[in-house]
Write an enzyme that holds these catalytic residues in place. Structure first.
Site, PDB file in Angstrom:
ATOM      1  N   LYS A  67       0.826  -1.200   0.000  1.00  0.00           N
ATOM      2  CA  LYS A  67       0.000   0.000   0.000  1.00  0.00           C
ATOM      3  C   LYS A  67       0.865   1.258   0.000  1.00  0.00           C
ATOM      4  CE  LYS A  67      -3.187  -2.346   3.103  1.00  0.00           C
ATOM      5  NZ  LYS A  67      -3.447  -2.526   4.527  1.00  0.00           N
ATOM      6  N   GLY A  68       2.155   1.077   0.218  1.00  0.00           N
ATOM      7  CA  GLY A  68       3.033   2.218   0.485  1.00  0.00           C
ATOM      8  C   GLY A  68       3.141   3.244  -0.623  1.00  0.00           C
ATOM      9  N   GLU A 107       7.302   2.359  -6.460  1.00  0.00           N
ATOM     10  CA  GLU A 107       7.531   1.828  -5.103  1.00  0.00           C
ATOM     11  C   GLU A 107       7.677   2.978  -4.106  1.00  0.00           C
ATOM     12  OE1 GLU A 107       7.503  -0.222  -2.893  1.00  0.00           O
ATOM     13  OE2 GLU A 107       8.308  -2.184  -3.376  1.00  0.00           O
ATOM     14  N   ASP A 108       7.431   2.665  -2.830  1.00  0.00           N
ATOM     15  CA  ASP A 108       7.653   3.677  -1.800  1.00  0.00           C
ATOM     16  C   ASP A 108       9.127   3.789  -1.435  1.00  0.00           C
ATOM     17  OD1 ASP A 108       7.682   1.160  -0.600  1.00  0.00           O
ATOM     18  OD2 ASP A 108       6.338   1.681   1.049  1.00  0.00           O
ATOM     19  N   ASP A 157      14.864  -0.505   0.367  1.00  0.00           N
ATOM     20  CA  ASP A 157      15.624  -0.586   1.620  1.00  0.00           C
ATOM     21  C   ASP A 157      16.742  -1.619   1.417  1.00  0.00           C
ATOM     22  OD1 ASP A 157      16.153  -0.159   4.371  1.00  0.00           O
ATOM     23  OD2 ASP A 157      14.796  -1.725   4.981  1.00  0.00           O
ATOM     24  N   LYS A 198      17.405   3.845   0.588  1.00  0.00           N
ATOM     25  CA  LYS A 198      18.322   3.863   1.742  1.00  0.00           C
ATOM     26  C   LYS A 198      19.561   3.076   1.353  1.00  0.00           C
ATOM     27  CE  LYS A 198      15.079   3.249   5.465  1.00  0.00           C
ATOM     28  NZ  LYS A 198      14.659   2.285   6.497  1.00  0.00           N
ATOM     29  N   PHE A 207      14.285   4.749  10.104  1.00  0.00           N
ATOM     30  CA  PHE A 207      12.967   4.208   9.773  1.00  0.00           C
ATOM     31  C   PHE A 207      12.019   5.385   9.545  1.00  0.00           C
ATOM     32  CE2 PHE A 207       8.874   2.166  10.278  1.00  0.00           C
ATOM     33  CZ  PHE A 207       9.067   1.006   9.548  1.00  0.00           C
ATOM     34  N   VAL A 208      11.438   5.437   8.358  1.00  0.00           N
ATOM     35  CA  VAL A 208      10.620   6.605   8.002  1.00  0.00           C
ATOM     36  C   VAL A 208       9.139   6.246   7.909  1.00  0.00           C
ATOM     37  CG1 VAL A 208      12.437   7.941   6.872  1.00  0.00           C
ATOM     38  CG2 VAL A 208      11.151   6.244   5.542  1.00  0.00           C
ATOM     39  N   ASP A 258       4.116   3.351   6.567  1.00  0.00           N
ATOM     40  CA  ASP A 258       3.406   3.144   7.836  1.00  0.00           C
ATOM     41  C   ASP A 258       4.315   2.772   8.989  1.00  0.00           C
ATOM     42  OD1 ASP A 258       3.937   0.537   6.590  1.00  0.00           O
ATOM     43  OD2 ASP A 258       2.750  -0.285   8.230  1.00  0.00           O
ATOM     44  N   ARG A 279       0.057   6.450   7.397  1.00  0.00           N
ATOM     45  CA  ARG A 279       0.291   6.518   5.943  1.00  0.00           C
ATOM     46  C   ARG A 279      -0.188   7.853   5.382  1.00  0.00           C
ATOM     47  NH1 ARG A 279       1.649   1.396   3.925  1.00  0.00           N
ATOM     48  NH2 ARG A 279       0.777  -0.375   5.047  1.00  0.00           N
TER      49      ARG A 279
HETATM   50  P1  5GP Z   1      13.247  -4.073   1.273  1.00  0.00           P
HETATM   51  O1  5GP Z   1      14.116  -4.195   2.504  1.00  0.00           O
HETATM   52  O2  5GP Z   1      12.860  -5.428   0.762  1.00  0.00           O
HETATM   53  O3  5GP Z   1      13.913  -3.230   0.221  1.00  0.00           O
HETATM   54  O4  5GP Z   1      11.939  -3.294   1.704  1.00  0.00           O
HETATM   55  C1  5GP Z   1      10.767  -3.983   2.032  1.00  0.00           C
HETATM   56  C2  5GP Z   1       9.640  -3.077   2.452  1.00  0.00           C
HETATM   57  O5  5GP Z   1       9.879  -2.701   3.790  1.00  0.00           O
HETATM   58  C3  5GP Z   1       9.414  -1.754   1.708  1.00  0.00           C
HETATM   59  O6  5GP Z   1       8.673  -1.873   0.535  1.00  0.00           O
HETATM   60  C4  5GP Z   1       8.629  -1.005   2.762  1.00  0.00           C
HETATM   61  O7  5GP Z   1       7.263  -1.354   2.703  1.00  0.00           O
HETATM   62  C5  5GP Z   1       9.238  -1.507   4.057  1.00  0.00           C
HETATM   63  N1  5GP Z   1      10.221  -0.534   4.557  1.00  0.00           N
HETATM   64  C6  5GP Z   1      11.540  -0.512   4.392  1.00  0.00           C
HETATM   65  N2  5GP Z   1      12.106   0.542   5.017  1.00  0.00           N
HETATM   66  C7  5GP Z   1      11.077   1.225   5.594  1.00  0.00           C
HETATM   67  C8  5GP Z   1      10.989   2.425   6.393  1.00  0.00           C
HETATM   68  O8  5GP Z   1      11.968   3.115   6.711  1.00  0.00           O
HETATM   69  N3  5GP Z   1       9.740   2.766   6.798  1.00  0.00           N
HETATM   70  C9  5GP Z   1       8.627   2.057   6.505  1.00  0.00           C
HETATM   71  N4  5GP Z   1       7.455   2.513   6.966  1.00  0.00           N
HETATM   72  N5  5GP Z   1       8.667   0.939   5.754  1.00  0.00           N
HETATM   73  C10 5GP Z   1       9.880   0.531   5.311  1.00  0.00           C
END
Ligand code: 5GP
Length: 185
Positions: A53-54, A109-110, A113, A141, A162-163, A169, A175
């Protein structure tokens, strides 16, 4: 009409990227995508694909700056891991409403990470034989990167915090913040 009174002392976040900065970046990214896809739009449909949903708020703002005939679609995914780190095990919880074969797909994508989620998603979408596939992420990040991911359109690079807000969320809340904050508690 003023903004609601966010950023109150008791809220568990502080502003990192303002609503104005986000709006400005959406306009720039939309203009860039419009330029890059103007020619491609003549040969095949363009699908802007939001990851639920991000990406919902970003998708709504960005898509209004893409001055081309586009289709909007969504895909729901959940990644398994602990609260702070994705494991790379990803499940599709809601699939696309229409096939993307021979279409130009821009994934929205939001945040990238560790990169595991988007890596899995892009590999999955590539098997569906789109005409082209690109990635637009609001945030990146780089300090947390474990998978090399090519981000074609990037909103902001952020530090290892962590944002929350503007689609992102904490336990499904916040959100709807109009800005991006970092968690303070
Ligand atoms: P990945 O580590 O696989 O790149 O990220 C997986 C998911 O973790 C992202 O799509 C997002 O939904 C969530 N995520 C990663 N970092 C953050 C953050 O700093 N804040 C929030 N709210 N979600 C995050």
């Amino acid at each position: 009409m003023g903004s609601p009174p966010w950023n109150r002392d008791q809220d568990p976040f502080a502003e990192l990227i303002s609503a104005d900065a986000i709006a400005q970046r959406c306009a720039e990214l939309g203009a860039q995508i419009t330029r890059d896809y103007a020619e491609r739009a003549k040969s095949a449909d363009i699908v802007v694909l939001g990851v639920l949903k991000g990406s919902v708020l970003f998708m709504a703002d960005l898509s209004r700056h893409i001055a081309l005939p586009i289709y909007l679609d969504f895909i729901g995914i959940s990644s398994y891991g602990d609260d702070t780190k994705s494991s790379g095990v990803v499940q599709i919880t809601q699939d696309l409403s229409r096939p993307i074969a021979d279409k130009h797909v821009i994934v929205v994508e939001d945040i990238v990470d560790t990169g595991h989620t988007v890596h899995y998603l892009m590999e999955n979408l590539a098997t569906r034989k789109p005409a082209s596939l690109s990635l637009c992420s609001l945030l990146h990040k780089p300090e947390r990167s474990e998978r090399e991911v090519k981000i074609d359109y990037l909103g902001f690079t952020i530090p290892n915090k962590f944002v929350v807000g503007y689609g992102l969320d904490i336990a499904q809340q916040w959100r709807n913040l109009p800005f991006i904050g970092f968690v303070t508690t």
